[in-house]
Design an enzyme around this catalytic site. Sequence first.
Site, PDB file in Angstrom:
ATOM      1  N   SER B 113      -7.719  23.345 -38.551  1.00 20.65           N
ATOM      2  CA  SER B 113      -6.656  21.889 -38.700  1.00 20.65           C
ATOM      3  C   SER B 113      -7.170  22.249 -40.485  1.00 20.65           C
ATOM      4  O   SER B 113      -8.356  21.835 -41.172  1.00 20.65           O
ATOM      5  CB  SER B 113      -7.307  20.940 -38.915  1.00 20.65           C
ATOM      6  OG  SER B 113      -5.945  19.954 -39.260  1.00 20.65           O
ATOM      7  N   HIS B 117      -5.774  20.827 -51.170  1.00 18.96           N
ATOM      8  CA  HIS B 117      -5.758  20.582 -52.327  1.00 18.96           C
ATOM      9  C   HIS B 117      -5.453  21.453 -54.441  1.00 18.96           C
ATOM     10  O   HIS B 117      -7.422  21.424 -54.249  1.00 18.96           O
ATOM     11  CB  HIS B 117      -5.594  19.345 -52.563  1.00 18.96           C
ATOM     12  CG  HIS B 117      -4.639  18.503 -51.167  1.00 18.96           C
ATOM     13  ND1 HIS B 117      -3.932  18.096 -52.163  1.00 18.96           N
ATOM     14  CD2 HIS B 117      -5.648  17.696 -50.696  1.00 18.96           C
ATOM     15  CE1 HIS B 117      -2.976  16.863 -51.050  1.00 18.96           C
ATOM     16  NE2 HIS B 117      -4.619  17.083 -50.062  1.00 18.96           N
ATOM     17  N   HIS B 127      -0.408  23.260 -45.511  1.00 17.90           N
ATOM     18  CA  HIS B 127      -0.793  22.752 -44.717  1.00 17.90           C
ATOM     19  C   HIS B 127      -1.109  23.543 -43.351  1.00 17.90           C
ATOM     20  O   HIS B 127       0.008  24.194 -43.136  1.00 17.90           O
ATOM     21  CB  HIS B 127      -0.850  21.331 -43.733  1.00 17.90           C
ATOM     22  CG  HIS B 127      -0.507  20.961 -42.564  1.00 17.90           C
ATOM     23  ND1 HIS B 127       0.497  21.256 -41.696  1.00 17.90           N
ATOM     24  CD2 HIS B 127      -1.067  20.568 -41.917  1.00 17.90           C
ATOM     25  CE1 HIS B 127       0.887  21.037 -40.500  1.00 17.90           C
ATOM     26  NE2 HIS B 127      -1.336  20.452 -40.628  1.00 17.90           N
ATOM     27  N   THR B 130      -3.201  24.703 -35.544  1.00 15.73           N
ATOM     28  CA  THR B 130      -2.956  25.101 -34.558  1.00 15.73           C
ATOM     29  C   THR B 130      -4.146  24.740 -32.970  1.00 15.73           C
ATOM     30  O   THR B 130      -4.930  24.403 -33.422  1.00 15.73           O
ATOM     31  CB  THR B 130      -2.728  26.735 -34.509  1.00 15.73           C
ATOM     32  OG1 THR B 130      -3.926  27.662 -35.373  1.00 15.73           O
ATOM     33  CG2 THR B 130      -1.274  27.200 -35.300  1.00 15.73           C
ATOM     34  N   ARG B 131      -3.319  24.553 -32.215  1.00 10.54           N
ATOM     35  CA  ARG B 131      -3.873  23.614 -30.968  1.00 10.54           C
ATOM     36  C   ARG B 131      -4.154  24.448 -29.555  1.00 10.54           C
ATOM     37  O   ARG B 131      -2.832  24.642 -29.375  1.00 10.54           O
ATOM     38  CB  ARG B 131      -4.512  21.811 -31.752  1.00 10.54           C
ATOM     39  CG  ARG B 131      -3.077  22.070 -31.350  1.00 10.54           C
ATOM     40  CD  ARG B 131      -2.932  20.548 -31.602  1.00 10.54           C
ATOM     41  NE  ARG B 131      -1.188  20.044 -31.501  1.00 10.54           N
ATOM     42  CZ  ARG B 131      -0.482  20.391 -33.196  1.00 10.54           C
ATOM     43  NH1 ARG B 131      -0.791  20.782 -33.681  1.00 10.54           N
ATOM     44  NH2 ARG B 131       0.726  19.825 -32.052  1.00 10.54           N
ATOM     45  N   HIS B 190      11.194   6.600 -45.524  1.00 12.14           N
ATOM     46  CA  HIS B 190      11.085   5.469 -46.746  1.00 12.14           C
ATOM     47  C   HIS B 190      11.760   6.531 -48.114  1.00 12.14           C
ATOM     48  O   HIS B 190      11.637   5.495 -49.232  1.00 12.14           O
ATOM     49  CB  HIS B 190      10.193   4.773 -46.494  1.00 12.14           C
ATOM     50  CG  HIS B 190       8.614   5.284 -47.210  1.00 12.14           C
ATOM     51  ND1 HIS B 190       7.999   5.789 -46.559  1.00 12.14           N
ATOM     52  CD2 HIS B 190       8.312   5.578 -49.108  1.00 12.14           C
ATOM     53  CE1 HIS B 190       6.996   6.357 -47.067  1.00 12.14           C
ATOM     54  NE2 HIS B 190       6.745   6.051 -48.375  1.00 12.14           N
ATOM     55  N   GLY B 277     -11.149   8.298 -33.819  1.00 17.46           N
ATOM     56  CA  GLY B 277     -11.422   9.656 -33.829  1.00 17.46           C
ATOM     57  C   GLY B 277     -12.590   9.776 -35.098  1.00 17.46           C
ATOM     58  O   GLY B 277     -12.728   8.882 -36.122  1.00 17.46           O
ATOM     59  N   ASN B 278     -12.868  10.967 -36.111  1.00 24.93           N
ATOM     60  CA  ASN B 278     -13.273  10.907 -36.916  1.00 24.93           C
ATOM     61  C   ASN B 278     -12.796  11.248 -38.523  1.00 24.93           C
ATOM     62  O   ASN B 278     -12.733  12.333 -38.841  1.00 24.93           O
ATOM     63  CB  ASN B 278     -14.684  12.593 -36.971  1.00 24.93           C
ATOM     64  CG  ASN B 278     -15.218  12.865 -38.137  1.00 24.93           C
ATOM     65  OD1 ASN B 278     -15.108  12.385 -38.880  1.00 24.93           O
ATOM     66  ND2 ASN B 278     -16.907  13.094 -37.132  1.00 24.93           N
TER      67      ASN B 278
END
Lengths: 293, 293
Positions: B113, B117, B127, B130-131, B190, B277-278
Amino acid sequence: MTMDARKAAAEAWFRSLRDRICGEFEAIEKEGADLPALPGAPRDPGRFVRTAWTRSDPSGAPGGGGVMSVMKGRIFEKVGVNISTVHGTFTPDFAANIPGASEDPRFFATGISLVAHMANPHVPAVHMNTRFLVTTRCWFGGGADLNPALPREEDTKAFKAQLKRACDAHGADHWDKFSAWCDEYFWIGHRNRARGVGGIFYDYLECPDDAQFEANFAFTRAVGEAFLEAFPPIVRARMGEKWSEEERLALLRYRGLYAEFNLVYDRGTVFGLKTGGNTDAILMSLPPEARWD
Amino acid sequence: MTMDARKAAAEAWFRSLRDRICGEFEAIEKEGADLPALPGAPRDPGRFVRTAWTRSDPSGAPGGGGVMSVMKGRIFEKVGVNISTVHGTFTPDFAANIPGASEDPRFFATGISLVAHMANPHVPAVHMNTRFLVTTRCWFGGGADLNPALPREEDTKAFKAQLKRACDAHGADHWDKFSAWCDEYFWIGHRNRARGVGGIFYDYLECPDDAQFEANFAFTRAVGEAFLEAFPPIVRARMGEKWSEEERLALLRYRGLYAEFNLVYDRGTVFGLKTGGNTDAILMSLPPEARWD
């Protein structure tokens, strides 16, 4: 007292509280006119700018609206004081989670919502919000909590003392219950820490009869008065303190956590954004500048 | 091919891709060493700093872990390239929403991941993720999208062209389907706008046999290669461009929207934060500095 009279009384209170708060904050801006300010700050003391908005119910019918009051000043880096009075019909899945709405999905809501982000890291940020909701039932809810980047025991105590006084005058268990609810509500789970240093959070103070309406309305007014008693003195006491680059950086990083809470956990924010609420009014709570570095 | 061999192959690919990307980004930092940088930037070209973490399953059993690689440089204001390989048991309510997990709640996941910036508002943020997921079924997912504060048609076209090439080589409908899915997924409801200017998003590329594992793994590798072909040239072409205060301000405001998307809508972020999660690894995606002013 008719329900229309209750609605009008609550709405009038929130509007008058808005006017008094805005007046007080503008007075502070003038008092601090000669204090050092941020590079991007205006040269003159800040003034609130008001923007009215209206909403339509998803059906297309008129659904009320509100007025945002936003000031970008020298002491108040960004402060929003919003009032709104809205009405309409809840969608069935939402109605299921609102007291009294499964019988009849029509609702009315009026309230005030305030978030102040201060330029000086020694002046705490603050949040205050109170509201009156009507379905087939009606109730008050709200709260106020202090959000310092650099907590000072003295300020926390003074702020809580005013809220406790308001609580104690209106219900024997109000303070214990609502201060604990605040700590629980404003918890940033993934950071394993509270958003701020506490205050009160309350909801579902139901008003089945005039006596209970009067009692809960009086408590809600007392919360507004307590806010006005508690916060301005803290600002006045701290706004002249010098700050370092590191302290400003600590403020910007703290504001990152603040934004995380509001965008991930705050029920009003997340629900409002996902159901077509007024984005500008909802997100006036976000900090003018934040860092995740 | 055994499932263990598949897992090992996928994990090895993500690690090697991480090494190549970090190497390329560090090379760019060196090439741009003499370009003007932000006031707070380091004097020397940035280098990645690696931090390993481990997780425990809620049961207390070991659950794998990962390595964050973060660089805070002069060109890359903040970039994180995380890899992780985790395993454990889904809670029943979560298992219900995961293919193949209702039969057996055990899972394995490995992936990469990346979020970058950039200091210069003319260089787009980006960004890529992949997994490979394994329950009683197994599948690949991921995507890459470009996030410029100041979009340039030329950059958008070049970025998409590489992803389209990867798609076209591996499935006739991949590009149409996955580019549309990207536009749909990265939508900030939004704000009534997209988070970025597009790319691809894909999921549930299931691998019931070796041939389909090989095909989907090859596509996932191609997405990584496409990213390496597409993004560095854009950075090199833009990083020397002068920027104004207003352009930097536009970048900081755009990053506010970016943070809103990740904290309100991104399923991986919200789910990860709410389920232990972390936090550091999940929130490496947040911008180093953002404004809502």
